[in-house]
Enzyme design. Structure first.
Site, mmCIF file in Angstrom:
data_model
loop_
_atom_site.group_PDB
_atom_site.id
_atom_site.type_symbol
_atom_site.label_atom_id
_atom_site.label_comp_id
_atom_site.label_asym_id
_atom_site.label_seq_id
_atom_site.Cartn_x
_atom_site.Cartn_y
_atom_site.Cartn_z
ATOM 1 N N ASP A 274 6.168 2.409 6.343
ATOM 2 C CA ASP A 274 4.934 1.632 6.274
ATOM 3 C C ASP A 274 3.976 2.400 5.361
ATOM 4 O O ASP A 274 3.358 3.376 5.780
ATOM 5 C CB ASP A 274 4.365 1.480 7.690
ATOM 6 C CG ASP A 274 2.988 0.849 7.728
ATOM 7 O OD1 ASP A 274 2.594 0.206 6.739
ATOM 8 O OD2 ASP A 274 2.293 1.024 8.751
ATOM 9 N N HIS B 7 0.831 -1.213 0.000
ATOM 10 C CA HIS B 7 0.000 0.000 0.000
ATOM 11 C C HIS B 7 0.856 1.250 0.000
ATOM 12 O O HIS B 7 1.878 1.339 0.675
ATOM 13 C CB HIS B 7 -0.993 -0.007 1.167
ATOM 14 C CG HIS B 7 -0.397 0.111 2.537
ATOM 15 N ND1 HIS B 7 -0.202 1.328 3.163
ATOM 16 C CD2 HIS B 7 0.005 -0.836 3.428
ATOM 17 C CE1 HIS B 7 0.293 1.127 4.371
ATOM 18 N NE2 HIS B 7 0.439 -0.175 4.557
ATOM 19 N N GLU C 219 -5.269 1.135 2.709
ATOM 20 C CA GLU C 219 -4.927 0.101 3.684
ATOM 21 C C GLU C 219 -4.946 0.630 5.109
ATOM 22 O O GLU C 219 -5.393 -0.056 6.030
ATOM 23 C CB GLU C 219 -3.543 -0.485 3.366
ATOM 24 C CG GLU C 219 -3.223 -1.776 4.110
ATOM 25 C CD GLU C 219 -2.662 -1.572 5.519
ATOM 26 O OE1 GLU C 219 -2.616 -2.561 6.296
ATOM 27 O OE2 GLU C 219 -2.276 -0.434 5.858
ATOM 28 N N GLU C 220 -4.445 1.850 5.316
ATOM 29 C CA GLU C 220 -4.343 2.387 6.672
ATOM 30 C C GLU C 220 -5.701 2.590 7.340
ATOM 31 O O GLU C 220 -5.775 2.744 8.556
ATOM 32 C CB GLU C 220 -3.552 3.704 6.677
ATOM 33 C CG GLU C 220 -2.067 3.552 6.361
ATOM 34 C CD GLU C 220 -1.276 2.818 7.425
ATOM 35 O OE1 GLU C 220 -1.859 2.411 8.449
ATOM 36 O OE2 GLU C 220 -0.065 2.638 7.231
#
Length: 353
Positions: free
Chosen positions: A192, A75, A226-227
């Site tokens: 991330d 992502h 995604e987060e």
């Protein structure tokens, strides 16, 4: 090519793209710019890209086996915020995008992105930002109601801030503060999961340069939500296996380091597929790729979203080890390159029923 040897990647290309990704704002829901940048490069490499209605990219790499399609998902969306309200003093009250502790953004520089394309700089502060003024500044709880953004412009009242064009619902991105050191260490916000996206870009570049075709048709999915939990809730129906490529957490009771490829056996959504995980461990051992197997009870991935979305797939999770996840993160280029090499090795394996 000998498939028992580790894939050599163009590390300079991986690092170049990692830096580009990290320096491009992309909180969940605000990813058009970064996706256009990725699409242009992937098409330059000669691969087909499809954008889904919600903005995910699906990159298809044809393989010898077209029946058992494999997905590799990473992502590009990050943590961030949105303007919740404009206060009487001109400060912004913000609402988080993604899950992070408020103290990790205190003092951070940020950009407010207006819907007409302008950007304003700001700084995240507590509502009691000075020990010289507030006796309880140190104890003041860092929570949403006690945080605000100071705008670096004429904005000392609600009317002045609104006159700048800033409005409720505008996106806010954090300064990534990226540093890529000559010894391979990378420290930045948003590793991330931009470190994993850089790994996939390096893999595509290596396949193109070396004329490599994966054993099975492989679809790389770059997701944009995604987060906030639904990044790849939808995936194409021809996919039978999926490897979520996401950062590996580091901390107490965990084995991975910032130079390792993390192989997650279980996270908050439950255990990952036994055969896929076992194959990844076997390949890492065979190729002498530094790795660790860990359990992440407070973690979910794009594979989790796909499974919850009803996809009938087997799934696994790997990625570069990242210290201080959802804070000021750090990893090493070795882990990013190792992740790409392990993914390549898996794509060279035949489908195991």
């Amino acid at each position: 090519m000998n498939h028992d040897s580790i894939l050599e990647l163009d590390e300079s290309y991986v690092v170049q793209w990692l830096e580009k990704l990290l320096k491009t704002p992309s909180p969940s829901g605000y990813c058009r710019q970064i996706m256009a940048m990725l699409q242009e490069e992937v098409e330059r490499l000669g691969y087909a890209v499809e954008l889904t209605p919600k903005g995910n990219a699906i990159i298809t790499v044809p393989g010898e086996d077209t029946e058992h399609v494999l997905a590799l998902s990473a992502h590009v969306d990050t943590l961030g915020a949105m303007v919740r309200s404009i206060k009487a003093n001109g400060m912004i009250r913000f609402t988080p995008i993604g899950g992070y502790a408020m103290h990790t953004v205190e003092g951070e520089y940020c950009l407010i992105h207006t819907r007409d394309g302008r950007e304003f700089e700001g700084t995240v502060l507590s509502t009691k930002p000075s020990v010289h003024v507030y006796s309880d500044a140190k104890e003041w709880k860092r929570e949403e109601a006690n945080m605000e953004i100071r705008i670096d412009d004429i904005a000392s009242s609600k009317q002045e801030t609104e006159a700048l064009g800033i409005a409720v619902g505008d996106f806010i991105s954090w300064d990534a503060r990226t540093r890529i050191l000559s010894n391979g260490w990378v420290k930045s916000r948003h590793l991330d999961d931009k470190a994993s996206v850089a790994a996939l870009m390096g893999l595509l570049k290596a396949w193109k340069d070396k004329g490599i075709q994966p054993k099975r048709t492989t679809k790389m999915i770059i997701s944009t939500y995604e987060e906030v939990g639904h990044g790849t809730a939808y995936i194409p129906s021809d996919i039978v296996e999926m490897i979520a490529v996401d950062m590996g957490a580091i901390g107490d009771d965990l084995s991975a380091t910032e130079k390792d490829v993390s192989i997650c056996a279980k996270d908050s959504s439950g255990p990952y597929d036994y055969e896929m995980t076992s194959t990844l461990i076997e390949l890492a051992k065979r190729l002498k790729i530094p790795y660790a197997v860990d359990i992440y009870p407070h973690y979910g991935s794009d594979a989790s979203a796909a499974l919850r979305g009803g996809s009938n797939i087997r799934a696994a999770l790997i990625g570069p080890g990242v210290h201080a996840s959802h804070g000021m993160e750090r990893t090493h280029v070795q882990a990013i390159v190792g992740t790409a090499a392990l993914l390549h090795a898996y794509t060279m394996e035949p489908y195991r029923k």
